[in-house]
Design an enzyme around this catalytic site. Structure first.
Site, PDB file in Angstrom:
ATOM      1  CG  ASN A   1      -1.740   1.227   1.378  1.00  0.00           C
ATOM      2  OD1 ASN A   1      -1.810   2.042   0.451  1.00  0.00           O
ATOM      3  ND2 ASN A   1      -2.395   1.375   2.519  1.00  0.00           N
ATOM      4  CD1 TRP A   2       3.952   1.168  -2.663  1.00  0.00           C
ATOM      5  CD2 TRP A   2       3.735   2.059  -4.703  1.00  0.00           C
ATOM      6  NE1 TRP A   2       4.752   0.446  -3.524  1.00  0.00           N
ATOM      7  CE2 TRP A   2       4.626   0.985  -4.779  1.00  0.00           C
ATOM      8  CE3 TRP A   2       3.432   2.772  -5.855  1.00  0.00           C
ATOM      9  CZ2 TRP A   2       5.248   0.603  -5.965  1.00  0.00           C
ATOM     10  CZ3 TRP A   2       4.033   2.389  -7.041  1.00  0.00           C
ATOM     11  CH2 TRP A   2       4.933   1.323  -7.098  1.00  0.00           C
ATOM     12  CE  LYS A   3      -0.369   3.364   4.633  1.00  0.00           C
ATOM     13  NZ  LYS A   3      -0.345   3.506   6.080  1.00  0.00           N
TER      14      LYS A   3
ATOM     15  N   GLY B   1       1.797   2.404  10.697  1.00  0.00           N
ATOM     16  CA  GLY B   1       2.757   3.491  10.535  1.00  0.00           C
ATOM     17  C   GLY B   1       3.423   3.920  11.829  1.00  0.00           C
TER      18      GLY B   1
ATOM     19  N   GLY C   1       2.566  -1.043   4.352  1.00  0.00           N
ATOM     20  CA  GLY C   1       2.690   0.372   4.017  1.00  0.00           C
ATOM     21  C   GLY C   1       4.142   0.769   3.883  1.00  0.00           C
TER      22      GLY C   1
ATOM     23  CB  SER D   1       4.521  -1.603  12.123  1.00  0.00           C
ATOM     24  OG  SER D   1       4.104  -0.250  12.267  1.00  0.00           O
TER      25      SER D   1
ATOM     26  CD  GLU E   1      -3.206   5.671   6.588  1.00  0.00           C
ATOM     27  OE1 GLU E   1      -3.097   5.689   5.351  1.00  0.00           O
ATOM     28  OE2 GLU E   1      -2.335   5.177   7.335  1.00  0.00           O
TER      29      GLU E   1
ATOM     30  CG  HIS F   1      -6.147   2.100   4.951  1.00  0.00           C
ATOM     31  ND1 HIS F   1      -5.743   3.038   5.864  1.00  0.00           N
ATOM     32  CD2 HIS F   1      -5.121   1.214   4.842  1.00  0.00           C
ATOM     33  CE1 HIS F   1      -4.523   2.744   6.278  1.00  0.00           C
ATOM     34  NE2 HIS F   1      -4.125   1.632   5.679  1.00  0.00           N
TER      35      HIS F   1
ATOM     36  CD  GLU G   1      -4.018  -2.359   7.238  1.00  0.00           C
ATOM     37  OE1 GLU G   1      -2.883  -2.616   6.842  1.00  0.00           O
ATOM     38  OE2 GLU G   1      -4.602  -1.301   6.972  1.00  0.00           O
TER      39      GLU G   1
HETATM   40  P1  PGA Z   1       2.343   0.326   7.687  1.00  0.00           P
HETATM   41  O1  PGA Z   1       0.924   0.556   6.959  1.00  0.00           O
HETATM   42  O2  PGA Z   1       2.912  -0.945   7.155  1.00  0.00           O
HETATM   43  O3  PGA Z   1       3.152   1.526   7.334  1.00  0.00           O
HETATM   44  O4  PGA Z   1       2.055   0.254   9.155  1.00  0.00           O
HETATM   45  C1  PGA Z   1       0.049  -0.519   6.742  1.00  0.00           C
HETATM   46  C2  PGA Z   1      -1.217  -0.016   6.132  1.00  0.00           C
HETATM   47  O5  PGA Z   1      -1.630   1.114   6.431  1.00  0.00           O
HETATM   48  O6  PGA Z   1      -1.849  -0.714   5.319  1.00  0.00           O
END
Ligand code: PGA
Length: 250
Positions: free
Chosen positions: A8-10, A174, A234, A213, A98, A96, A168
């Site tokens: 997931n490159w965001k 993150g 991510g 993470s 976010e 997600h 998640e």
């Molecule tokens: P992260 O993000 O690996 O940076 O914790 C995972 C995600 O948001 O899908």
């Protein structure tokens, strides 16, 4: 079932950087046995045509990070599932945290997006998971399963390949804080149990990912859990070598 490692490159990278990154990934993957797993790259909308081009001849699939709940109409700025399908996308991340937190997506909207994705023949990567205060209040399972039920209400599936669920925990995304192997398994096992109630014929074959993470040095323990069938990655997916390291741990 084949595990799925989904990046997931965001909001990272430029479309012009995609081709070189995919070349780096294919180079880095040589040591991992890629037949044993499936890889997907979920990129911003603007990157998807370049990603499709870069992935010609590759078994790596592309994914989007969001989608409109609408098919067509006066919805400025939205991108429909049919548009994503037309570009060649396979997966769509839906719900997600976010999006839930920063864009006020509630369970009803997440459910509508899941249906939009499925009706276009794409595969949702449905994200569920609790916030820190909910975990501390002993509500992790109730919150996570509530999100799962709400998103899948009215959904009928005939094949396990039509759905991916990502557990998640919001506090792990993150932050560098990863759920322990056993905590992650407990929730992924609870998700499996709920899926057995909702779709008994296919529940055991639906892939459940852990996200939050996940990195090369903690992936092996998480991925060894019986109900963790891959990862949604991510930060560690921005570097092709570290994504390949997670794939190698799979
Ligand atoms: P992260 O993000 O690996 O940076 O914790 C995972 C995600 O948001 O899908």
């Amino acid at each position: 079932m084949k595990p799925l490692i989904a990046a997931n490159w965001k909001l990272h990278k430029l479309p012009s950087e995609v081709a070189a990154w995919v070349t780096d990934l294919h180079g880095a993957l040589e040591t991992a046995n890629t037949d044993r797993l499936e890889l997907a790259l979920c990129a911003p909308f603007t990157h998807l045509p370049a990603l499709q081009t870069a992935l010609v001849g590759s078994s790596v699939r592309s994914g989007a990070q969001d989608v409109s709940a609408h098919d067509t109409g006066a919805y400025t700025g939205e991108v429909s599932a049919a548009m994503l399908k037309d570009v060649g996308v396979h997966y769509v991340i839906v719900g997600h945290s976010e999006r839930r937190d920063l864009h006020a997506e509630d369970d009803a909207l997440v459910g509508a997006k899941v249906k939009a994705v499925l009706s276009s023949g794409l595969v949702p990567i449905l994200c569920v998971g609790e916030r820190l205060e909910q975990r501390e209040a002993g509500q992790a399972e109730a919150v996570t399963l509530g999100q799962l039920r709400a998103a899948l209400e009215g959904v009928t599936l005939t094949s396990a390949a039509e759905l991916v669920v990502a557990y998640e925990p919001v506090w792990a995304i993150g932050t560098g804080k990863t759920a322990t192997d056993s905590d992650a398994q407990a929730l992924c096992g609870a998700i499996r149990g709920e899926l057995r109630g909702l779709m008994p014929e296919i529940a055991d074959e639906v892939r459940i990912l852990y996200g939050g993470s996940m990195k090369g040095d903690n992936a092996a323990g998480l991925l060894a859990q019986p109900d963790i069938n891959g990862g949604l990655i991510g930060s560690a997916s921005l570097d092709a070598a570290s994504l390949a390291k997670i794939a190698a741990a799979c």
